[in-house]
Write a protein that holds these residues in place. Structure first.
Motif, PDB file in Angstrom:
ATOM      1  N   CYS A  10       5.569  -2.250  -5.967  1.00 31.29           N
ATOM      2  CA  CYS A  10       5.766  -3.249  -4.922  1.00 31.29           C
ATOM      3  C   CYS A  10       7.256  -3.471  -4.657  1.00 31.29           C
ATOM      4  N   VAL A  11       7.624  -3.463  -3.364  1.00 29.56           N
ATOM      5  CA  VAL A  11       9.010  -3.702  -2.967  1.00 29.56           C
ATOM      6  C   VAL A  11       9.186  -5.091  -2.344  1.00 29.56           C
ATOM      7  N   GLY A  12       8.129  -5.877  -2.315  1.00 29.34           N
ATOM      8  CA  GLY A  12       8.214  -7.247  -1.815  1.00 29.34           C
ATOM      9  C   GLY A  12       8.344  -7.367  -0.309  1.00 29.34           C
ATOM     10  N   ALA A  13       7.860  -6.390   0.434  1.00 30.36           N
ATOM     11  CA  ALA A  13       7.961  -6.423   1.892  1.00 30.36           C
ATOM     12  C   ALA A  13       7.126  -7.551   2.506  1.00 30.36           C
ATOM     13  N   GLY A  14       6.037  -7.921   1.864  1.00 30.55           N
ATOM     14  CA  GLY A  14       5.228  -9.047   2.316  1.00 30.55           C
ATOM     15  C   GLY A  14       4.244  -8.750   3.424  1.00 30.55           C
ATOM     16  N   GLN A  15       4.032  -7.492   3.764  1.00 27.47           N
ATOM     17  CA  GLN A  15       3.071  -7.168   4.818  1.00 27.47           C
ATOM     18  C   GLN A  15       1.667  -7.637   4.455  1.00 27.47           C
ATOM     19  N   CYS A  16       1.312  -7.522   3.199  1.00 26.75           N
ATOM     20  CA  CYS A  16      -0.017  -7.942   2.757  1.00 26.75           C
ATOM     21  C   CYS A  16      -0.224  -9.441   2.964  1.00 26.75           C
ATOM     22  N   VAL A  17       0.788 -10.219   2.669  1.00 23.57           N
ATOM     23  CA  VAL A  17       0.697 -11.671   2.815  1.00 23.57           C
ATOM     24  C   VAL A  17       0.607 -12.057   4.288  1.00 23.57           C
ATOM     25  N   ARG A  18       1.332 -11.364   5.123  1.00 25.23           N
ATOM     26  CA  ARG A  18       1.289 -11.656   6.566  1.00 25.23           C
ATOM     27  C   ARG A  18      -0.090 -11.366   7.152  1.00 25.23           C
ATOM     28  N   VAL A  19      -0.712 -10.280   6.690  1.00 27.89           N
ATOM     29  CA  VAL A  19      -2.013  -9.875   7.225  1.00 27.89           C
ATOM     30  C   VAL A  19      -3.160 -10.662   6.595  1.00 27.89           C
ATOM     31  N   ALA A  20      -3.070 -10.920   5.299  1.00 30.92           N
ATOM     32  CA  ALA A  20      -4.191 -11.553   4.584  1.00 30.92           C
ATOM     33  C   ALA A  20      -3.685 -12.591   3.574  1.00 30.92           C
ATOM     34  N   PRO A  21      -3.196 -13.727   4.051  1.00 28.68           N
ATOM     35  CA  PRO A  21      -2.681 -14.745   3.131  1.00 28.68           C
ATOM     36  C   PRO A  21      -3.745 -15.350   2.225  1.00 28.68           C
ATOM     37  N   GLU A  22      -5.011 -15.172   2.593  1.00 23.54           N
ATOM     38  CA  GLU A  22      -6.081 -15.665   1.740  1.00 23.54           C
ATOM     39  C   GLU A  22      -6.336 -14.744   0.556  1.00 23.54           C
ATOM     40  N   LEU A  23      -5.779 -13.528   0.611  1.00 26.44           N
ATOM     41  CA  LEU A  23      -5.978 -12.549  -0.461  1.00 26.44           C
ATOM     42  C   LEU A  23      -4.725 -12.276  -1.285  1.00 26.44           C
ATOM     43  N   PHE A  24      -3.542 -12.494  -0.674  1.00 22.35           N
ATOM     44  CA  PHE A  24      -2.300 -12.117  -1.328  1.00 22.35           C
ATOM     45  C   PHE A  24      -1.258 -13.225  -1.252  1.00 22.35           C
ATOM     46  N   ASP A  25      -0.374 -13.216  -2.235  1.00 23.59           N
ATOM     47  CA  ASP A  25       0.807 -14.078  -2.243  1.00 23.59           C
ATOM     48  C   ASP A  25       1.929 -13.244  -2.832  1.00 23.59           C
ATOM     49  N   GLN A  26       3.118 -13.833  -2.901  1.00 23.57           N
ATOM     50  CA  GLN A  26       4.255 -13.156  -3.502  1.00 23.57           C
ATOM     51  C   GLN A  26       4.868 -14.053  -4.559  1.00 23.57           C
ATOM     52  N   GLY A  27       5.355 -13.433  -5.625  1.00 22.81           N
ATOM     53  CA  GLY A  27       6.023 -14.179  -6.667  1.00 22.81           C
ATOM     54  C   GLY A  27       7.275 -14.849  -6.118  1.00 22.81           C
ATOM     55  N   GLU A  28       7.519 -16.070  -6.514  1.00 18.41           N
ATOM     56  CA  GLU A  28       8.657 -16.820  -5.987  1.00 18.41           C
ATOM     57  C   GLU A  28       9.997 -16.217  -6.388  1.00 18.41           C
ATOM     58  N   GLU A  29      10.084 -15.692  -7.578  1.00 18.72           N
ATOM     59  CA  GLU A  29      11.361 -15.177  -8.066  1.00 18.72           C
ATOM     60  C   GLU A  29      11.653 -13.753  -7.623  1.00 18.72           C
ATOM     61  N   ASP A  30      10.636 -12.897  -7.615  1.00 14.71           N
ATOM     62  CA  ASP A  30      10.884 -11.487  -7.335  1.00 14.71           C
ATOM     63  C   ASP A  30      10.207 -10.965  -6.069  1.00 14.71           C
ATOM     64  N   GLY A  31       9.330 -11.746  -5.453  1.00 12.22           N
ATOM     65  CA  GLY A  31       8.653 -11.328  -4.231  1.00 12.22           C
ATOM     66  C   GLY A  31       7.556 -10.308  -4.430  1.00 12.22           C
ATOM     67  N   VAL A  32       7.227 -10.000  -5.675  1.00  8.85           N
ATOM     68  CA  VAL A  32       6.203  -9.000  -5.976  1.00  8.85           C
ATOM     69  C   VAL A  32       4.817  -9.559  -5.645  1.00  8.85           C
ATOM     70  N   VAL A  33       3.958  -8.695  -5.167  1.00 11.63           N
ATOM     71  CA  VAL A  33       2.616  -9.077  -4.750  1.00 11.63           C
ATOM     72  C   VAL A  33       1.830  -9.737  -5.888  1.00 11.63           C
TER      73      VAL A  33
END
Length: 63
Positions: A10-33
């Motif tokens: 994971c590079v922390g791009a956040g595409q997963c969170v943008r598309v499906a916030p009910e399924l994914f989040d990102q770590g606050e410190e590193d942005g990892v899925v």
């Protein structure tokens, strides 16, 4: 369907969170899925698949 995240890829791009916030989040410190729901119901299968397809690091898989 079961969603699996390879946090090492994971590079922390956040595409997963943008598309499906009910399924994914990102770590606050590193942005990892963070997978919130590894086995989504039928109503979320399409967005789960889209999130997997959009991941630029190919860190997500579903089977």
């Amino acid at each position: 369907m079961k969603i699996v995240a390879d946090t090492g890829k994971c590079v922390g791009a956040g595409q997963c969170v943008r598309v499906a916030p009910e399924l994914f989040d990102q770590g606050e410190e590193d942005g990892v899925v963070v997978v919130l729901d590894a086995e989504p119901g039928d109503e979320l299968l399409a967005v789960a698949g889209e999130a997997v397809d959009l991941c630029p690091a190919q860190a997500l898989s579903a089977g």
